[in-house]
Write a protein that holds these residues in place. Structure first.
Motif, PDB file in Angstrom:
ATOM      1  N   LYS A  27     -17.374-116.561 126.059  1.00  0.00           N
ATOM      2  CA  LYS A  27     -17.826-116.150 125.178  1.00  0.00           C
ATOM      3  C   LYS A  27     -16.389-117.417 123.922  1.00  0.00           C
ATOM      4  N   TRP A  28     -15.035-117.614 124.698  1.00  0.00           N
ATOM      5  CA  TRP A  28     -14.063-118.334 123.956  1.00  0.00           C
ATOM      6  C   TRP A  28     -14.964-119.809 123.998  1.00  0.00           C
ATOM      7  N   MET A  29     -15.066-120.259 124.631  1.00  0.00           N
ATOM      8  CA  MET A  29     -16.102-121.669 123.912  1.00  0.00           C
ATOM      9  C   MET A  29     -16.668-121.722 123.063  1.00  0.00           C
ATOM     10  N   LEU A  30     -17.755-120.383 123.609  1.00  0.00           N
ATOM     11  CA  LEU A  30     -18.765-120.111 122.312  1.00  0.00           C
ATOM     12  C   LEU A  30     -18.495-120.481 120.917  1.00  0.00           C
ATOM     13  N   GLU A  31     -17.384-119.093 120.439  1.00  0.00           N
ATOM     14  CA  GLU A  31     -16.839-118.758 119.795  1.00  0.00           C
ATOM     15  C   GLU A  31     -16.595-120.091 118.868  1.00  0.00           C
ATOM     16  N   LYS A  32     -15.524-120.945 120.248  1.00  0.00           N
ATOM     17  CA  LYS A  32     -15.011-122.574 119.537  1.00  0.00           C
ATOM     18  C   LYS A  32     -15.864-123.571 119.309  1.00  0.00           C
ATOM     19  N   GLU A  33     -17.226-123.400 119.655  1.00  0.00           N
ATOM     20  CA  GLU A  33     -17.919-124.550 119.161  1.00  0.00           C
ATOM     21  C   GLU A  33     -18.949-124.656 118.193  1.00  0.00           C
ATOM     22  N   VAL A  34     -19.293-122.723 118.228  1.00  0.00           N
ATOM     23  CA  VAL A  34     -20.660-122.097 117.233  1.00  0.00           C
ATOM     24  C   VAL A  34     -19.594-121.677 116.067  1.00  0.00           C
ATOM     25  N   ASN A  35     -18.302-120.756 116.169  1.00  0.00           N
ATOM     26  CA  ASN A  35     -18.315-120.699 114.853  1.00  0.00           C
ATOM     27  C   ASN A  35     -16.759-120.276 114.655  1.00  0.00           C
ATOM     28  N   ASN A  36     -16.236-121.491 114.276  1.00  0.00           N
ATOM     29  CA  ASN A  36     -15.150-122.312 113.671  1.00  0.00           C
ATOM     30  C   ASN A  36     -14.278-121.476 114.745  1.00  0.00           C
ATOM     31  N   LYS A  37     -14.392-121.700 115.800  1.00  0.00           N
ATOM     32  CA  LYS A  37     -12.810-120.813 116.440  1.00  0.00           C
ATOM     33  C   LYS A  37     -12.576-119.234 116.068  1.00  0.00           C
ATOM     34  N   LYS A  38     -13.585-118.541 115.198  1.00  0.00           N
ATOM     35  CA  LYS A  38     -13.404-117.308 114.622  1.00  0.00           C
ATOM     36  C   LYS A  38     -14.231-116.322 115.567  1.00  0.00           C
ATOM     37  N   SER A  39     -12.552-115.027 115.482  1.00  0.00           N
ATOM     38  CA  SER A  39     -13.831-114.233 116.344  1.00  0.00           C
ATOM     39  C   SER A  39     -14.948-113.791 115.543  1.00  0.00           C
ATOM     40  N   PHE A  40     -16.408-113.212 117.143  1.00  0.00           N
ATOM     41  CA  PHE A  40     -17.463-112.151 116.504  1.00  0.00           C
ATOM     42  C   PHE A  40     -17.076-111.446 117.031  1.00  0.00           C
ATOM     43  N   PHE A  41     -17.211-110.264 116.479  1.00  0.00           N
ATOM     44  CA  PHE A  41     -17.510-108.959 117.752  1.00  0.00           C
ATOM     45  C   PHE A  41     -18.890-109.160 118.481  1.00  0.00           C
ATOM     46  N   SER A 104      -3.241-115.082 125.736  1.00  0.00           N
ATOM     47  CA  SER A 104      -2.861-116.398 126.690  1.00  0.00           C
ATOM     48  C   SER A 104      -3.392-117.896 126.135  1.00  0.00           C
ATOM     49  N   ILE A 105      -4.293-117.328 125.841  1.00  0.00           N
ATOM     50  CA  ILE A 105      -5.057-119.300 124.943  1.00  0.00           C
ATOM     51  C   ILE A 105      -4.311-119.186 123.632  1.00  0.00           C
ATOM     52  N   GLN A 106      -4.623-118.553 122.762  1.00  0.00           N
ATOM     53  CA  GLN A 106      -3.018-118.912 121.640  1.00  0.00           C
ATOM     54  C   GLN A 106      -2.695-119.851 121.730  1.00  0.00           C
ATOM     55  N   PRO A 107      -2.808-121.221 121.287  1.00  0.00           N
ATOM     56  CA  PRO A 107      -1.541-122.315 120.741  1.00  0.00           C
ATOM     57  C   PRO A 107      -0.761-121.555 120.424  1.00  0.00           C
ATOM     58  N   TYR A 108      -0.050-120.843 120.157  1.00  0.00           N
ATOM     59  CA  TYR A 108       0.985-120.376 119.622  1.00  0.00           C
ATOM     60  C   TYR A 108       1.362-119.162 119.170  1.00  0.00           C
ATOM     61  N   ARG A 109       2.494-118.226 118.553  1.00  0.00           N
ATOM     62  CA  ARG A 109       3.239-117.088 118.935  1.00  0.00           C
ATOM     63  C   ARG A 109       4.135-116.762 117.785  1.00  0.00           C
ATOM     64  N   ILE A 110       3.370-115.732 117.482  1.00  0.00           N
ATOM     65  CA  ILE A 110       3.833-115.447 115.533  1.00  0.00           C
ATOM     66  C   ILE A 110       5.211-114.499 115.766  1.00  0.00           C
ATOM     67  N   SER A 111       5.831-114.370 114.950  1.00  0.00           N
ATOM     68  CA  SER A 111       7.429-113.768 114.961  1.00  0.00           C
ATOM     69  C   SER A 111       7.013-112.568 114.152  1.00  0.00           C
ATOM     70  N   LYS A 112       7.576-111.473 114.675  1.00  0.00           N
ATOM     71  CA  LYS A 112       7.393-110.310 113.654  1.00  0.00           C
ATOM     72  C   LYS A 112       8.868-110.417 113.027  1.00  0.00           C
ATOM     73  N   HIS A 113       8.138-109.737 111.881  1.00  0.00           N
ATOM     74  CA  HIS A 113       8.897-109.624 110.445  1.00  0.00           C
ATOM     75  C   HIS A 113       9.468-111.019 109.933  1.00  0.00           C
ATOM     76  N   SER A 114       9.013-112.230 110.258  1.00  0.00           N
ATOM     77  CA  SER A 114       9.647-113.113 109.337  1.00  0.00           C
ATOM     78  C   SER A 114       7.772-113.762 109.655  1.00  0.00           C
ATOM     79  N   ASN A 115       7.678-115.422 108.929  1.00  0.00           N
ATOM     80  CA  ASN A 115       6.999-116.019 109.131  1.00  0.00           C
ATOM     81  C   ASN A 115       6.896-117.606 109.669  1.00  0.00           C
ATOM     82  N   VAL A 116       7.568-117.116 110.889  1.00  0.00           N
ATOM     83  CA  VAL A 116       8.461-118.598 111.825  1.00  0.00           C
ATOM     84  C   VAL A 116       6.920-118.833 112.840  1.00  0.00           C
ATOM     85  N   ILE A 117       6.037-118.812 112.978  1.00  0.00           N
ATOM     86  CA  ILE A 117       5.470-119.518 114.371  1.00  0.00           C
ATOM     87  C   ILE A 117       6.400-120.230 114.905  1.00  0.00           C
TER      88      ILE A 117
END
Length: 125
Positions: A27-41, A104-117
């Motif tokens: 599913k992740w590879m298909l979304e990556k190739e077909v749907n421009n890395k956007k989740s497709f329900f 686990s596959i997301q390349p970044y982690r978003i900090s809560k209550h700030s704009n820091v990645i």
């Protein structure tokens, strides 16, 4: 461990886990190739249907045919054991596995209550 427990719970559970572990990266590879890395329900719905098909089919084959439960209990009871009863367990496990896999596959982690990645470090193999 009785053969009925093995054929109704253990074998379909193992097959469901293997199917889930195969379908989430697909599913992740298909979304990556077909749907421009956007989740497709609808991909999630298709994955749950495929997991239920694998779980139910293995339960019907091992419990219904090999242990001859179809002749003893009938198709209705065997179908309940195969498709209806495991559905809530499969849904909860798929939702939790999809969230764990996504983080686990997301390349970044978003900090809560700030704009820091924070970028995750990758190991070079």
């Amino acid at each position: 461990m009785t053969p009925t427990f093995l054929c109704i719970i253990v074998i379909p559970s193992v097959i469901s886990i293997v199917t889930m572990a195969t379908l989430l990266p697909l599913k992740w590879m298909l979304e990556k190739e077909v749907n421009n890395k956007k989740s497709f329900f609808p991909f999630h719905i298709i994955n749950v249907i495929l997991i239920m098909m694998m779980c139910g089919t293995s339960s019907v084959v091992f419990h219904g045919f090999m242990l001859d439960a179809i002749n003893e209990k009938g198709w209705g009871i065997v179908s309940l054991y195969a498709y209806v009863y495991p559905l809530p367990i499969v849904l909860v496990s798929y939702i939790s596995a999809a969230k764990i896999f996504q983080t686990s596959i997301q390349p970044y982690r978003i900090s809560k209550h700030s704009n820091v990645i924070y970028l995750k470090t990758r190991r070079i193999r």
